[in-house]
Design an enzyme around this catalytic site. Structure first.
Site, PDB file in Angstrom:
ATOM      1  CG  ASP A 136       3.409  -2.674   6.860  1.00  0.00           C
ATOM      2  OD1 ASP A 136       3.032  -3.843   6.649  1.00  0.00           O
ATOM      3  OD2 ASP A 136       2.619  -1.744   7.074  1.00  0.00           O
ATOM      4  CG  ASP A 168      -2.403  -6.955  14.458  1.00  0.00           C
ATOM      5  OD1 ASP A 168      -2.448  -8.015  15.112  1.00  0.00           O
ATOM      6  OD2 ASP A 168      -1.545  -6.082  14.629  1.00  0.00           O
ATOM      7  CB  THR A 199       6.870 -11.600   8.245  1.00  0.00           C
ATOM      8  OG1 THR A 199       6.304 -10.875   7.135  1.00  0.00           O
ATOM      9  CG2 THR A 199       8.343 -11.809   8.006  1.00  0.00           C
ATOM     10  CB  SER A 207       3.883  -9.349  17.170  1.00  0.00           C
ATOM     11  OG  SER A 207       3.394  -8.881  18.389  1.00  0.00           O
ATOM     12  CB  SER A 214      -0.894   0.003   1.236  1.00  0.00           C
ATOM     13  OG  SER A 214      -0.091   0.026   2.407  1.00  0.00           O
TER      14      SER A 214
END
Lengths: 390, 390
Positions: free
Chosen positions: A245, A123, A148, A191, A17
């Site tokens: 990102d 998320d 990731t 995470s 993006s």
């Protein structure tokens, strides 16, 4: 100028993006990659005024037709020459299919292409993309060198396999599916919250201090079929956008799967424990003995792989940028840093907007961190022996 | 890290073209501005695969509707907060009108906004934009703090006034129109060929060596109502794209109209000639005595203004990046650096494409130059006493 590890005229094709204001997607990834010496070809999958966390935004998504026109223009002019591919937020199945076709072509023609696929889907329980992208991601996974996902994305991406991550057996299963069914050699879970079953099983040298667990620590995993690294990171209060990102870009920048690892502080005469040697099943690294700085007692040696080195650097720099951002935000006037409160935010949209603005990553001000001027104090990812026995 | 002149948390809104591959428009401007400490809000007026010099490209122009949607999104979220505005290539009148309306709004509401308008219309006799943008540029000019046209754009922008630049009187007229009719305080003509009438009139301390004039030198002008600076720059063979975009960004980054000038090497006791003092009609700088390094005889002192300092830095860095790009291009295989030949290029389009690719600015590799790690060897722009008497 200090390029802490020269990119050797490598070239990244980044597809994600674009926002005019602030730092998510390409705005969080391209500048760091450039700082680290990469020429970056930048494809914008959306052109928005700001990230979606603000609640309102202007601009448009790039259609699959527009993306294909750009890719064809590049191919016509022999400009499809990346050595690395980075894909992030791609909002719809048609656009993602266009990107998947390009990735397939590049993978088939560019020997040694390193593809970092960040399956940006959502998320904290919130989905950013149309649900029909999931099957396309399943087609893309086998092309990736590294993925990731965050915790939510691991669960979500694996929903079709009915694998809910609730204990070690399910985590093992999920990872085996990624590694074996989808042939992803390197998985970095960027995470995840420290759930009780996870906390209980953490080796002593990875476990956080007892009194900091309450502050809801995050755990950072790095997983491969037989070598697992992990590290705990103190949670910084508040929600920051673009962190994943930035982390993915920094990881890609420093991931050198075929480069011999030189560790200046290691003792060349030190024996490397065979068990660690025997644990490696891949050929992408040389094991290097390192002393765990914080816990010399529990594990004097752990394996360091090209991925663990890259992820340690990326983790350290990302965390440092977050700390800088957080401290900047703290110094703003009160109306720029009011805590999240859905009810109050709904009554006064600018309340949320100003908070978001104050939390945009301090990427430009922190460019010294990105370039690696501050070195050697990183949080190393630590080898997790016995992970697969849990 | 060395930010040679901190940007003091200033913010640039950059509105220009985006190309995936290579360095023109925003790709030539944004990274340098970020390196120099600016947060940059990046609006893409086109999303193309590559610049037009390749002959073929993919992608789309951003419509006026899309631009307005982005601007509205930013306004809604209170994100229109630049301290500096930079506009470059905007291909059509409708899109340029949208940008002009935004510029008007910003100028009216942001006190002290510095607006660098690069009226990107064409070069070397070739027009890049639709002819209907010219009247819109006439409306925009009075909003600008600095404009950076090239020679072609000066002539073209002034076509409506029937001012052809063929001698000093016509050059004076053109400049007076820009300064007095359009109220542009600072005009930088970024590059013009050294025509005989110009060469003949150059003061000795600006004139190039006699034996280098043959190599078709370029002259770089900096012009204000009563203070003119200039410098000759050796012409680097071949055509490079994005040079003007880089120069404008670097100029904007270092232009501090209200900042006092400190010159460490000056002698505080030296008298400044009254004539130079009296020549200044603006209040945006303090005159500083400097010794012209190359020609101590002809002009021991010349005025240094905030604009001349910024343009000197921009000129030096741009020229250094060009030299680096040129030397890189020289080391490429022959097929990547074949000379321009319209007939051969028409027969084999990739011949041109490969040459273009080899001449993309070495911006990432040259980031040390941009950051100013190499200092103090710049080509200073030199005061041109008597320009207005010619």
């Amino acid at each position: 100028m200090s390029l802490d590890d020269a990119a050797d005229s490598q070239r990244v094709l980044s597809i994600q993006s674009h926002v005019v204001f602030g730092y998510v997607g390409g705005k969080a990834a391209v500048f760091p990659l450039q700082c680290l010496g990469y020429d970056v070809d930048v494809v914008n999958t959306v052109n928005f005024s700001n990230h979606s966390g603000y609640g309102r935004s202007g601009g448009t998504k790039t259609t699959a037709t527009e993306l294909n026109s750009i890719f064809e223009g590049m191919e016509t002019n022999e400009l499809l020459m990346p050595t690395r591919l980075l894909t992030g937020y791609i909002p719809g199945a048609e656009a993602l299919t266009a990107v998947a076709q390009l990735a397939q072509k590049l993978k088939a023609t560019k020997e040694g292409l390193i593809y970092l696929l960040d399956p940006v889907m959502g998320d904290a329980g919130q989905l950013y993309v149309a649900a029909d992208v999931i099957p396309v991601y399943k087609d893309l996974l086998p092309l990736a060198t590294v993925i990731t996902p965050n915790w939510f994305e691991v669960e979500y991406a694996l929903l079709l396999t009915d694998t809910k991550l609730k204990d070690f057996p399910s985590l093992h299963t999920a990872l085996r599916i990624l590694h074996e069914k989808y042939h992803v050699p390197h998985v970095v879970i960027s995470s995840i919250p420290l759930k009780p079953w996870l906390l209980a099983a953490l080796p002593e040298h990875i476990k956080p201090d007892a009194n900091s667990v309450d502050s809801n620590e995050h755990l950072l995993y790095r997983l491969r079929p037989s070598i697992v690294h992990a590290q705990c990171v103190p949670l910084i209060p508040g929600y920051f956008s673009g962190v994943g990102d930035l982390f993915s870009a920094l990881l890609l920048a420093r991931f050198h799967p075929t480069k011999p690892i030189v560790n200046g502080s290691s003792n060349p005469g030190t024996d490397i424990p065979n068990t660690i040697h025997q644990n490696t099943t891949t050929t992408d690294g040389i094991l290097t003995p390192l002393t765990t700085p914080s816990t010399p007692s529990s594990s004097s040696f752990f394996s360091s792989t090209p991925l663990s080195i890259a992820a340690s650097l990326a983790l350290h720099k990302t965390h440092s940028i977050l700390l800088l951002t957080h401290s900047s935000a703290q110094s703003l006037p009160y109306e720029e840093r009011q805590p999240t409160d859905d009810e109050l935010d709904a009554l006064e949209p600018l309340r949320k907007t100003r908070r978001m603005r104050g939390r945009e990553l301090a990427l430009v001000r922190g460019q010294g961190i990105i370039r690696g001027d501050v070195k050697g104090q990183g949080r190393q990812l630590v080898f997790w022996d016995g992970f697969w026995d849990l």
